[in-house]
Design a protein around this motif. Structure first.
Motif, short mmCIF file in Angstrom:
data_model
loop_
_atom_site.label_atom_id
_atom_site.label_comp_id
_atom_site.label_asym_id
_atom_site.label_seq_id
_atom_site.Cartn_x
_atom_site.Cartn_y
_atom_site.Cartn_z
N ALA A 120 38.11 42.95 26.36
CA ALA A 120 37.35 43.67 25.35
C ALA A 120 36.74 42.73 24.30
N ARG A 121 37.51 41.75 23.86
CA ARG A 121 36.99 40.86 22.82
C ARG A 121 35.86 39.97 23.35
N GLU A 122 35.97 39.55 24.59
CA GLU A 122 34.90 38.75 25.18
C GLU A 122 33.64 39.59 25.36
N ILE A 123 33.80 40.83 25.75
CA ILE A 123 32.65 41.73 25.88
C ILE A 123 31.98 41.94 24.52
N GLY A 124 32.81 42.15 23.50
CA GLY A 124 32.26 42.28 22.16
C GLY A 124 31.52 41.04 21.70
N ASP A 161 44.77 51.72 32.27
CA ASP A 161 44.18 53.04 32.45
C ASP A 161 43.07 53.26 31.43
N LEU A 162 42.46 54.43 31.48
CA LEU A 162 41.32 54.72 30.61
C LEU A 162 41.69 54.62 29.14
N ALA A 163 42.82 55.19 28.76
CA ALA A 163 43.22 55.16 27.35
C ALA A 163 43.41 53.73 26.86
N THR A 164 44.03 52.89 27.68
CA THR A 164 44.27 51.50 27.30
C THR A 164 42.95 50.74 27.15
N ALA A 165 42.03 50.94 28.10
CA ALA A 165 40.74 50.26 28.04
C ALA A 165 39.93 50.70 26.84
N ALA A 166 39.90 52.00 26.57
CA ALA A 166 39.14 52.52 25.45
C ALA A 166 39.70 52.01 24.13
N ALA A 167 41.02 51.97 24.02
CA ALA A 167 41.65 51.48 22.79
C ALA A 167 41.32 50.01 22.56
N ALA A 168 41.32 49.21 23.64
CA ALA A 168 41.02 47.78 23.52
C ALA A 168 39.58 47.57 23.06
N LEU A 169 38.65 48.34 23.62
CA LEU A 169 37.25 48.20 23.23
C LEU A 169 37.05 48.63 21.78
N SER A 170 37.68 49.72 21.39
CA SER A 170 37.59 50.16 20.00
C SER A 170 38.16 49.10 19.06
N GLY A 171 39.28 48.50 19.48
CA GLY A 171 39.89 47.44 18.68
C GLY A 171 39.02 46.21 18.55
N TRP A 178 31.19 57.36 25.87
CA TRP A 178 31.40 58.26 27.02
C TRP A 178 32.54 57.69 27.85
N ARG A 179 33.35 58.60 28.41
CA ARG A 179 34.46 58.16 29.26
C ARG A 179 34.80 59.27 30.25
N ARG A 240 31.41 54.01 28.77
CA ARG A 240 30.26 53.33 28.18
C ARG A 240 30.59 53.10 26.71
N ALA A 241 30.27 51.93 26.20
CA ALA A 241 30.57 51.58 24.81
C ALA A 241 29.39 50.83 24.21
N ARG A 242 29.28 50.93 22.91
CA ARG A 242 28.15 50.30 22.21
C ARG A 242 28.66 49.40 21.09
#
Length: 246
Positions: A120-124, A161-171, A178-179, A240-242
């Motif tokens: 997530a941090r590298e994507i950010g 899982d989805l919850a873990t991935a979404a939380a990492a991206l938000s962090g 969208w998920r 999808r994340a922005r």
């Protein structure tokens, strides 16, 4: 074919890139996904000027999106796939690198990742302000019945899982816009298909070798030959994340 012939065929079958058409008819899916990853990407392509595809495999999927944005790049960390990806993507104008750290902060307004590692941090870091990340992921409990049938260890990322991935991206400062997640049944119809799959997807059963699991494989082979194929639950999610605007 008998058991030994099936195993020998699985170990000797060439496999390049990330093209699973070799399993057609031998490994089948009952059902599918409620989303189309390709369409999720194509929705974003018209507005993209700089695209990065993380863990592109042999570049098969990225190439299918041609014509590509003015700047297109891809990463592939699996050494055998790197020359395959370059041969396929460089003629389309895409740069192929081994690591995402080859690229500067904020270089891309669209980052893709299908079934690759999701940092997530590298994507950010890679996304430009307002840039979009689109991914489809394999959950850590994917095909866990295979592990159970072999009496093997679980997937190394069993809690992914989805919850873990979404939380990492938000962090990491991204907004998940969208998920969705889905399950369906994957069936292995012969033992050679299963062994070839485990050879290619080596992280499914850590430390797998046909010799180590010979007894369990032979029992599964007998079941398959008697009309009892191995069925397992495929687990996928997409989101999808922005990135925030500057």
């Amino acid at each position: 074919m008998d058991f030994e012939q099936r195993i020998d065929e699985a170990l000797g079958t060439p496999f390049e890139g990330w093209d699973f058409s070799i399993f057609r008819g031998r490994m089948t899916d009952d059902g599918g996904l409620p989303w189309d990853y390709g369409e999720l990407v194509r929705e974003r392509l018209p507005e993209a000027t700089a695209l990065l595809d993380l863990d592109t495999g042999g570049g098969e999927l990225l190439a299918s999106f041609a014509p590509l944005p003015p700047r297109t790049a891809a990463t592939e960390g699996h050494p055998p796939n790197l020359p395959i990806a370059r041969a396929r993507l460089e003629p389309l104008g895409a740069e192929v690198a081994e690591h995402s750290r080859s690229f500067a902060d904020g270089s891309f307004d669209l980052v893709l990742n299908r079934h690759g590692a999701c940092d997530a941090r590298e994507i950010g870091r890679l996304l430009a302000p307002g840039g979009v990340f689109v991914t489809q992921q394999v959950a850590g409990r994917d095909l866990e019945e295979v592990n159970a049938a072999l009496d093997g260890p679980p997937h190394v990322d069993v809690d992914w899982d989805l919850a873990t991935a979404a939380a990492a991206l938000s962090g990491a400062g991204l907004e998940v816009t969208w998920r969705q997640e889905a399950v369906y049944i994957t069936t292995f119809h012969d033992i050679g298909a299963l062994v070839l799959f485990l050879r290619v997807v080596s992280w499914q059963v850590p430390g797998f070798t046909p010799e180590k699991y010979a007894g369990r494989l032979r029992a599964l082979h007998e079941d398959m030959e008697n009309g009892r194929p191995l069925r397992a639950t495929a687990r996928r999610f997409a989101l999808r994340a922005r990135a925030a605007l500057a």
